[in-house]
Design a protein around this motif. Sequence first.
Motif, PDB file in Angstrom:
ATOM      1  N   UNK A   1       0.416  -0.970  -0.010  1.00 46.81           N
ATOM      2  CA  UNK A   1       0.059   0.029   0.177  1.00 46.81           C
ATOM      3  C   UNK A   1       0.637   1.634   0.089  1.00 46.81           C
ATOM      4  N   UNK A   2       0.702   2.066  -1.029  1.00 45.41           N
ATOM      5  CA  UNK A   2       1.325   3.259  -1.259  1.00 45.41           C
ATOM      6  C   UNK A   2       0.389   4.365  -0.169  1.00 45.41           C
ATOM      7  N   UNK A   3       1.863   4.809   0.391  1.00 38.42           N
ATOM      8  CA  UNK A   3       0.680   5.771   1.441  1.00 38.42           C
ATOM      9  C   UNK A   3       0.647   7.350  -0.030  1.00 38.42           C
ATOM     10  N   UNK A   4       0.058   8.298   0.324  1.00 42.05           N
ATOM     11  CA  UNK A   4      -0.303   8.982  -0.712  1.00 42.05           C
ATOM     12  C   UNK A   4       0.331  11.007  -1.265  1.00 42.05           C
ATOM     13  N   UNK A   5       1.276  10.432  -0.507  1.00 43.88           N
ATOM     14  CA  UNK A   5       3.238  10.595  -1.202  1.00 43.88           C
ATOM     15  C   UNK A   5       3.449  10.726  -1.714  1.00 43.88           C
ATOM     16  N   UNK A   6       3.748   8.991  -1.500  1.00 44.30           N
ATOM     17  CA  UNK A   6       3.476   8.036  -2.962  1.00 44.30           C
ATOM     18  C   UNK A   6       3.273   8.690  -4.782  1.00 44.30           C
ATOM     19  N   UNK A   7       1.527   8.462  -4.126  1.00 45.14           N
ATOM     20  CA  UNK A   7       0.875   8.528  -5.351  1.00 45.14           C
ATOM     21  C   UNK A   7       0.874   9.698  -5.760  1.00 45.14           C
ATOM     22  N   UNK A   8       1.033  10.708  -5.396  1.00 47.56           N
ATOM     23  CA  UNK A   8       1.259  12.617  -5.542  1.00 47.56           C
ATOM     24  C   UNK A   8       2.949  12.184  -6.130  1.00 47.56           C
ATOM     25  N   UNK A   9       3.902  12.351  -5.641  1.00 52.07           N
ATOM     26  CA  UNK A   9       5.114  11.808  -6.503  1.00 52.07           C
ATOM     27  C   UNK A   9       4.798  11.199  -7.912  1.00 52.07           C
ATOM     28  N   UNK A  10       4.212  10.053  -7.799  1.00 55.08           N
ATOM     29  CA  UNK A  10       4.139   9.659  -9.147  1.00 55.08           C
ATOM     30  C   UNK A  10       3.695  10.316 -10.057  1.00 55.08           C
ATOM     31  N   UNK A  12       3.827  13.139 -10.965  1.00 57.44           N
ATOM     32  CA  UNK A  12       4.575  14.487 -11.078  1.00 57.44           C
ATOM     33  C   UNK A  12       5.584  14.087 -11.225  1.00 57.44           C
ATOM     34  N   UNK A  13       5.632  12.791 -12.547  1.00 58.19           N
ATOM     35  CA  UNK A  13       6.805  11.993 -12.682  1.00 58.19           C
ATOM     36  C   UNK A  13       7.168  12.817 -13.713  1.00 58.19           C
ATOM     37  N   UNK A  14       7.854  13.444 -14.613  1.00 61.97           N
ATOM     38  CA  UNK A  14       7.840  14.305 -15.597  1.00 61.97           C
ATOM     39  C   UNK A  14       8.030  16.008 -15.168  1.00 61.97           C
ATOM     40  N   UNK A  15       7.651  15.941 -14.248  1.00 62.67           N
ATOM     41  CA  UNK A  15       7.632  17.592 -14.042  1.00 62.67           C
ATOM     42  C   UNK A  15       8.715  18.488 -13.659  1.00 62.67           C
ATOM     43  N   UNK A  16      10.022  18.247 -13.578  1.00 60.70           N
ATOM     44  CA  UNK A  16      11.340  18.491 -13.544  1.00 60.70           C
ATOM     45  C   UNK A  16      11.703  19.551 -14.647  1.00 60.70           C
ATOM     46  N   UNK A  17      11.779  17.733 -15.525  1.00 61.87           N
ATOM     47  CA  UNK A  17      11.558  17.917 -17.389  1.00 61.87           C
ATOM     48  C   UNK A  17      11.309  19.428 -17.690  1.00 61.87           C
ATOM     49  N   UNK A  18       9.768  19.687 -17.952  1.00 63.62           N
ATOM     50  CA  UNK A  18       9.031  20.459 -18.655  1.00 63.62           C
ATOM     51  C   UNK A  18       9.077  21.804 -17.636  1.00 63.62           C
ATOM     52  N   UNK A  19       9.293  21.873 -16.082  1.00 67.29           N
ATOM     53  CA  UNK A  19       9.207  22.685 -15.800  1.00 67.29           C
ATOM     54  C   UNK A  19      10.710  23.719 -16.410  1.00 67.29           C
ATOM     55  N   UNK A  20      11.814  22.904 -16.190  1.00 62.32           N
ATOM     56  CA  UNK A  20      13.404  23.174 -16.851  1.00 62.32           C
ATOM     57  C   UNK A  20      13.280  23.591 -18.010  1.00 62.32           C
TER      58      UNK A  20
END
Length: 64
Positions: A1-10, A12-20
């Motif tokens: 079972x994944x925590x809510x934080x882990x689900x949110x981080x999943x 956001x995958x690829x967001x740093x690349x787009x933000x850069x």
Amino acid sequence: MKSALQLELQDLHGLPFIATIIWFVLLGVCLLAVVFYFFQKNYRQKAKVDGELPPEKKSRPKGF
């Protein structure tokens, strides 16, 4: 079972690349604006110097 934080981080995958990419595009636009501003500033000064008449040929405003 994944925590809510882990689900949110999943999600956001690829967001740093787009933000850069967005960051560098905005930085490039700002640099182009600065270069354009200085180019226009220098061009106006040269046009003013080239278009100036000698002091003896200028008409002087007459006072009251």
